[in-house]
Design an enzyme around this catalytic site. Structure first.
Site, PDB file in Angstrom:
ATOM      1  N   LYS A   1      -5.970  -0.710  -2.393  1.00 46.30           N
ATOM      2  CA  LYS A   1      -7.185   0.734  -2.154  1.00 46.30           C
ATOM      3  C   LYS A   1      -8.326  -0.229  -2.508  1.00 46.30           C
ATOM      4  O   LYS A   1      -9.255  -0.134  -2.177  1.00 46.30           O
ATOM      5  CB  LYS A   1      -6.340   1.387  -3.265  1.00 46.30           C
ATOM      6  CG  LYS A   1      -5.114   2.919  -2.356  1.00 46.30           C
ATOM      7  CD  LYS A   1      -4.638   3.471  -2.822  1.00 46.30           C
ATOM      8  CE  LYS A   1      -3.928   4.301  -2.588  1.00 46.30           C
ATOM      9  NZ  LYS A   1      -2.744   5.105  -3.553  1.00 46.30           N
TER      10      LYS A   1
ATOM     11  N   GLN B   1      -2.365   7.051  -9.063  1.00 42.50           N
ATOM     12  CA  GLN B   1      -0.888   6.695  -8.577  1.00 42.50           C
ATOM     13  C   GLN B   1       0.327   7.122  -9.102  1.00 42.50           C
ATOM     14  O   GLN B   1       1.040   7.426 -10.576  1.00 42.50           O
ATOM     15  CB  GLN B   1      -0.940   5.425  -7.955  1.00 42.50           C
ATOM     16  CG  GLN B   1       0.027   4.573  -7.864  1.00 42.50           C
ATOM     17  CD  GLN B   1       0.017   4.682  -5.985  1.00 42.50           C
ATOM     18  OE1 GLN B   1      -1.420   4.906  -5.600  1.00 42.50           O
ATOM     19  NE2 GLN B   1       0.656   4.777  -5.470  1.00 42.50           N
TER      20      GLN B   1
ATOM     21  N   ASP C   1      -6.381  13.313  -3.044  1.00 43.43           N
ATOM     22  CA  ASP C   1      -6.066  13.034  -2.511  1.00 43.43           C
ATOM     23  C   ASP C   1      -5.018  14.301  -2.395  1.00 43.43           C
ATOM     24  O   ASP C   1      -3.845  14.500  -1.413  1.00 43.43           O
ATOM     25  CB  ASP C   1      -4.096  12.918  -3.827  1.00 43.43           C
ATOM     26  CG  ASP C   1      -3.575  11.305  -3.573  1.00 43.43           C
ATOM     27  OD1 ASP C   1      -3.552  10.465  -2.491  1.00 43.43           O
ATOM     28  OD2 ASP C   1      -2.472  11.072  -4.385  1.00 43.43           O
TER      29      ASP C   1
END
Ligand code: NAD
Length: 296
Positions: free
Chosen positions: A54, A98, A121
């Site tokens: 990422k 994460q 997200d």
């Protein structure tokens, strides 16, 4: 019949190009550099790989990448304080924590602590509610990637019978919601679904997000249907080697389907590309800059 292969790797490259050109435009016209902060707690090897990837791709498209690596024993309080800082930081437009988090940390508490407008997200309860009511929201990256590929392949999805196998908050449920918003007739199947084969056989679009290697055989697929395989499963390939397979049996499903995503090279690459796109979208909205529809 031999299915058209929906090439997620190539499609993700075009998404990244669009992101890069929007980033360049934001810099030149508005002197804004979109920034993505990624928080990793602990040393889970798979999570470390994702976070590295990422960060690398964020920089490649011209954005700022902020990585926060915290020890596995980090308290919830310390993590929430970091999120407070990132929420208040004007150079950060997207925040991703994460998952999974260590067991002593409450994941939903952390997810819901992220400012909804920076929740790239799309897991914050506010964004879930906005998506569920068809309003502007941040959309979870994996289902967004699936939707972009489906729209690209079909154009309109209106009236199609879609079956989503899996009801997780990360993939299955938001995927079903997105398809409903596209005017599909949507069925969500899960581990307690009876006659799954019959349910899947009615689908024009099948999205498999289960986490069980090759569980969908080709004879469940209506001839000509589109199959989107979200599953990523590492299995034994003999000779002490492993390989990645999806949730559908690729060879038999490709023989029946009209179009199919491969694993690897299908949904996977689209997920990070959509994370980058979501960061640019968030940046445009936070700064009241038009053009968040740059992906269209
Ligand atoms: P999850 O474990 O949270 O959910 C799995 C779902 O499958 C559950 O809702 C369960 O009811 C359903 N299920 C389990 N067994 C079933 C059965 N026999 N029949 C029908 N349904 C069944 O998983 P998840 O986070 O949604 O991920 C699903 C898969 O997608 C995994 O392989 C994961 O690695 C993969 N994934 C890929 C990406 C990507 O970027 N490509 C992103 C997220 C997840």
């Amino acid at each position: 019949m031999s299915a058209n292969i929906i090439d997620g790797k190539a499609f993700a490259a075009t998404v990244r190009q669009k992101v890069a050109s929007k980033v360049a435009d934001l810099k030149e016209t508005h002197s804004i550099i979109p920034g993505l902060a990624v928080v990793l707690v602990g040393e889970d090897p798979a999570s470390q790989v994702y976070v590295r990837s990422k960060g690398k791709q964020t920089i490649e498209v011209g954005m700022n990448s902020f990585e926060h690596k915290l020890g596995v024993d980090t308290s919830e309080e310390v993590l929430l304080a970091l999120i407070d800082e990132l929420n208040a930081d004007p150079s950060v437009h997207g925040i991703l924590v994460q998952l999974p988090l260590p067991s002593h940390v409450d994941e939903s508490l952390v997810t819901n602590h992220i400012a909804p407008e920076k929740d790239v997200d799309g897991f914050h309860i506010a964004n879930v509610g906005l998506l569920g009511t068809g309003q502007q929201s941040m959309v979870p990256c994996t289902p967004l990637g699936c939707l972009l590929m489906l729209r690209d392949y079909h154009g309109s999805l209106s009236g199609k019978n879609a079956v989503v196998i899996g009801r997780s908050n990360i993939v299955g449920k938001p995927m079903a919601q997105l398809l409903l918003n596209e005017s599909c007739t949507v069925t969500i199947a899960h581990s307690r679904t009876k006659d799954l084969a019959d349910v899947v056989r009615r689908a024009d679009i099948v999205v498999a997000a289960v986490g069980r290697p090759e569980m969908v055989p080709g004879d469940w697929i209506k001839p000509g249907a589109t199959v989107i395989d979200v599953g990523i499963n590492r299995v034994d390939a003999g000779d002490s080697k492993t390989k990645l397979v999806g949730d559908v049996d690729y060879a038999s499903c490709a023989a029946a389907a009209g179009a199919i995503t491969p694993v690897p090279g299908g949904v996977g690459p689209m997920t990070i590309a959509c994370l980058l796109a979501n960061t640019v979208t968030a940046c445009c909205r936070i700064n009241n800059v038009s053009g968040e529809d740059f992906l269209l």
